[in-house]
Design a protein around this motif. Structure first.
Motif, PDB file in Angstrom:
ATOM      1  N   SER A 102       0.804  -1.217   0.000  1.00 44.09           N
ATOM      2  CA  SER A 102       0.000   0.000   0.000  1.00 44.09           C
ATOM      3  C   SER A 102       0.836   1.265   0.000  1.00 44.09           C
ATOM      4  CB  SER A 102      -0.937   0.007   1.212  1.00 44.09           C
ATOM      5  OG  SER A 102      -0.189  -0.109   2.407  1.00 44.09           O
ATOM      6  N   GLY A 103       2.139   1.142   0.231  1.00 46.27           N
ATOM      7  CA  GLY A 103       3.010   2.310   0.180  1.00 46.27           C
ATOM      8  C   GLY A 103       4.142   2.238   1.177  1.00 46.27           C
ATOM      9  N   VAL A 104       5.352   2.537   0.723  1.00 49.12           N
ATOM     10  CA  VAL A 104       6.519   2.532   1.596  1.00 49.12           C
ATOM     11  C   VAL A 104       7.499   3.589   1.092  1.00 49.12           C
ATOM     12  CG1 VAL A 104       7.772   0.775   0.267  1.00 49.12           C
ATOM     13  CG2 VAL A 104       8.243   1.045   2.703  1.00 49.12           C
ATOM     14  N   ARG A 105       8.214   4.204   2.014  1.00 53.22           N
ATOM     15  CA  ARG A 105       9.249   5.183   1.667  1.00 53.22           C
ATOM     16  C   ARG A 105      10.609   4.574   1.977  1.00 53.22           C
ATOM     17  NH1 ARG A 105       5.961   7.568   5.061  1.00 53.22           N
ATOM     18  NH2 ARG A 105       7.601   7.879   6.620  1.00 53.22           N
ATOM     19  N   HIS A 106      11.579   4.841   1.119  1.00 55.80           N
ATOM     20  CA  HIS A 106      12.919   4.334   1.420  1.00 55.80           C
ATOM     21  C   HIS A 106      14.002   5.230   0.844  1.00 55.80           C
ATOM     22  CE1 HIS A 106      13.868   1.636  -2.355  1.00 55.80           C
ATOM     23  NE2 HIS A 106      13.194   2.704  -2.696  1.00 55.80           N
ATOM     24  N   VAL A 107      15.223   5.022   1.372  1.00 57.37           N
ATOM     25  CA  VAL A 107      16.417   5.746   0.960  1.00 57.37           C
ATOM     26  C   VAL A 107      17.453   4.700   0.550  1.00 57.37           C
ATOM     27  CG1 VAL A 107      18.278   7.287   1.690  1.00 57.37           C
ATOM     28  CG2 VAL A 107      15.944   7.634   2.561  1.00 57.37           C
ATOM     29  N   GLU A 108      18.175   4.966  -0.540  1.00 55.99           N
ATOM     30  CA  GLU A 108      19.232   4.070  -0.996  1.00 55.99           C
ATOM     31  C   GLU A 108      20.481   4.904  -1.235  1.00 55.99           C
ATOM     32  OE1 GLU A 108      16.952   0.960  -3.839  1.00 55.99           O
ATOM     33  OE2 GLU A 108      16.513   3.066  -4.193  1.00 55.99           O
ATOM     34  N   ARG A 109      21.578   4.532  -0.544  1.00 60.83           N
ATOM     35  CA  ARG A 109      22.779   5.354  -0.629  1.00 60.83           C
ATOM     36  C   ARG A 109      24.039   4.476  -0.682  1.00 60.83           C
ATOM     37  NH1 ARG A 109      22.330  10.446  -0.279  1.00 60.83           N
ATOM     38  NH2 ARG A 109      24.590  10.623   0.015  1.00 60.83           N
ATOM     39  N   ASN A 110      25.089   5.071  -1.216  1.00 64.32           N
ATOM     40  CA  ASN A 110      26.416   4.466  -1.139  1.00 64.32           C
ATOM     41  C   ASN A 110      27.174   5.201  -0.040  1.00 64.32           C
ATOM     42  OD1 ASN A 110      28.926   3.367  -1.404  1.00 64.32           O
ATOM     43  ND2 ASN A 110      29.315   4.144  -3.464  1.00 64.32           N
ATOM     44  N   ASP A 111      27.137   4.659   1.156  1.00 60.39           N
ATOM     45  CA  ASP A 111      27.845   5.260   2.283  1.00 60.39           C
ATOM     46  C   ASP A 111      29.257   4.703   2.438  1.00 60.39           C
ATOM     47  OD1 ASP A 111      25.764   6.941   2.978  1.00 60.39           O
ATOM     48  OD2 ASP A 111      24.835   5.488   4.337  1.00 60.39           O
ATOM     49  N   GLY A 112      29.668   3.835   1.509  1.00 62.96           N
ATOM     50  CA  GLY A 112      30.990   3.228   1.588  1.00 62.96           C
ATOM     51  C   GLY A 112      32.034   4.034   0.843  1.00 62.96           C
ATOM     52  N   PRO A 113      33.304   3.621   0.937  1.00 61.24           N
ATOM     53  CA  PRO A 113      34.399   4.343   0.282  1.00 61.24           C
ATOM     54  C   PRO A 113      34.619   3.957  -1.171  1.00 61.24           C
ATOM     55  CG  PRO A 113      35.282   2.552   1.595  1.00 61.24           C
ATOM     56  CD  PRO A 113      33.796   2.533   1.808  1.00 61.24           C
ATOM     57  N   ALA A 114      33.958   2.897  -1.628  1.00 62.60           N
ATOM     58  CA  ALA A 114      34.185   2.377  -2.982  1.00 62.60           C
ATOM     59  C   ALA A 114      32.940   2.567  -3.842  1.00 62.60           C
ATOM     60  CB  ALA A 114      34.560   0.897  -2.915  1.00 62.60           C
ATOM     61  N   PRO A 115      33.095   2.522  -5.173  1.00 64.92           N
ATOM     62  CA  PRO A 115      31.924   2.610  -6.053  1.00 64.92           C
ATOM     63  C   PRO A 115      30.933   1.479  -5.763  1.00 64.92           C
ATOM     64  CG  PRO A 115      33.939   2.915  -7.308  1.00 64.92           C
ATOM     65  CD  PRO A 115      34.355   2.462  -5.947  1.00 64.92           C
ATOM     66  N   LEU A 116      29.668   1.761  -5.998  1.00 63.75           N
ATOM     67  CA  LEU A 116      28.580   0.801  -5.780  1.00 63.75           C
ATOM     68  C   LEU A 116      27.896   0.507  -7.104  1.00 63.75           C
ATOM     69  CD1 LEU A 116      26.311  -0.710  -4.130  1.00 63.75           C
ATOM     70  CD2 LEU A 116      25.249   1.543  -3.832  1.00 63.75           C
ATOM     71  N   ALA A 117      27.613  -0.762  -7.373  1.00 66.73           N
ATOM     72  CA  ALA A 117      26.834  -1.163  -8.540  1.00 66.73           C
ATOM     73  C   ALA A 117      25.806  -2.201  -8.108  1.00 66.73           C
ATOM     74  CB  ALA A 117      27.747  -1.734  -9.628  1.00 66.73           C
ATOM     75  N   PHE A 118      24.575  -2.019  -8.558  1.00 66.25           N
ATOM     76  CA  PHE A 118      23.542  -2.997  -8.224  1.00 66.25           C
ATOM     77  C   PHE A 118      22.486  -3.043  -9.316  1.00 66.25           C
ATOM     78  CE2 PHE A 118      22.177   0.968  -6.203  1.00 66.25           C
ATOM     79  CZ  PHE A 118      20.812   1.043  -6.446  1.00 66.25           C
ATOM     80  N   LEU A 119      21.811  -4.178  -9.370  1.00 65.63           N
ATOM     81  CA  LEU A 119      20.709  -4.393 -10.289  1.00 65.63           C
ATOM     82  C   LEU A 119      19.424  -4.374  -9.467  1.00 65.63           C
ATOM     83  CD1 LEU A 119      20.679  -5.029 -13.392  1.00 65.63           C
ATOM     84  CD2 LEU A 119      20.155  -7.385 -12.745  1.00 65.63           C
ATOM     85  N   GLN A 120      18.493  -3.523  -9.879  1.00 67.11           N
ATOM     86  CA  GLN A 120      17.212  -3.470  -9.167  1.00 67.11           C
ATOM     87  C   GLN A 120      16.085  -3.791 -10.140  1.00 67.11           C
ATOM     88  OE1 GLN A 120      15.081   0.119  -7.115  1.00 67.11           O
ATOM     89  NE2 GLN A 120      16.374  -0.907  -5.587  1.00 67.11           N
TER      90      GLN A 120
END
Length: 251
Positions: A102-120
């Motif tokens: 029915s509804g959700v809020r979220h945050v997605e971040r790269n808080d690490g020191p290296a590049p981030l790659a992901f498939l969503q």
């Protein structure tokens, strides 16, 4: 009876980059300002986005509803926070599932020191009821030495996610289902009918671009539907192994 294999190349995906914010996106389906009425979905699959985030970059709080959101990290660490109270760090090989309901809020971040790659990947649920839910399956809780591992069963969308690890010279059957979506994470892959199904000199598959066989590289995908005679197999092409995600869907 003709087998339909619709090959989509990595370079043909829609680019949604935001260089000043450190975000680079590639969309396999119609997404945001990249509207394509002929590429809205494949079965329940609505999106397959490859995201690359520089250190410190991320997506600020935003809302989803009536969507099953599955995330697979390939490099770096993804920090996830949502309105159901979950704060997690998703690492390579982990499987994250957020049912927006029915509804959700979220945050997605790269808080690490290296590049981030992901498939969503976003899938449409069979029904629009229910409450938001979250799960995270760690890599260490999944089999590591199997050629085909079911990493997530998603009854809400009548879909199952497989992780395939291919070894050169060893054909691997493609999971059976009315609809299948193949995405290559790394390596080179060749697929077509099982050897016993392909007469000498005959094309291995009816492929969208007219090639006699389907060969895929990193970022390439294939949408497989319609009735088929006999099973399909995949094999790492060349000397290096290959890694894929495969959605097996009911339609």
């Amino acid at each position: 009876m003709v087998r339909v294999i619709d090959v989509r190349r990595s370079g043909d995906r829609y680019r949604g980059s935001e260089p000043p914010s450190g975000i680079s996106s590639l969309h396999a389906f119609s997404f945001g300002r990249h509207y394509d009425p002929d590429n809205l979905r494949f079965g329940p699959l609505l999106a397959c986005n490859e995201e690359r985030l520089a250190p410190g970059a991320g997506f600020d709080e935003h809302t989803h509803s009536h969507t099953e959101i599955v995330t697979w990290v390939t490099e770096g660490e993804l920090t996830h926070q949502d309105s159901t109270g979950h704060t997690t760090v998703v690492r390579p090989g982990d499987v994250q599932h957020l049912s927006a309901a029915s509804g959700v809020r979220h945050v997605e971040r790269n808080d690490g020191p290296a590049p981030l790659a992901f498939l969503q990947m976003w899938l449409a649920p069979l029904t629009w009821d229910g409450t938001p839910a979250y799960s995270l399956i760690r890599r260490e809780d999944l089999p590591q030495d199997h050629a085909d591992t079911v990493v997530l069963t998603l009854p809400a969308a009548a879909a199952t996610l497989h992780h395939l690890q291919l070894t050169p010279g060893r054909p691997q059957p493609l999971p059976e289902a009315p609809l299948r979506y193949v995405h290559v994470l790394n390596g080179e892959v060749r697929f077509g009918p099982a050897p016993a199904e392909a007469p000498s000199g005959a094309p291995e598959a009816d492929v969208r671009n007219g090639a006699p066989a389907a060969e895929l590289g990193p970022g390439d995908s294939a949408r497989i539907g319609a009735p088929a005679e006999g099973p399909l197999t995949l094999m790492a092409h060349g000397e290096a192994p290959a890694e894929l995600l495969v959605w097996a869907m009911e339609g």
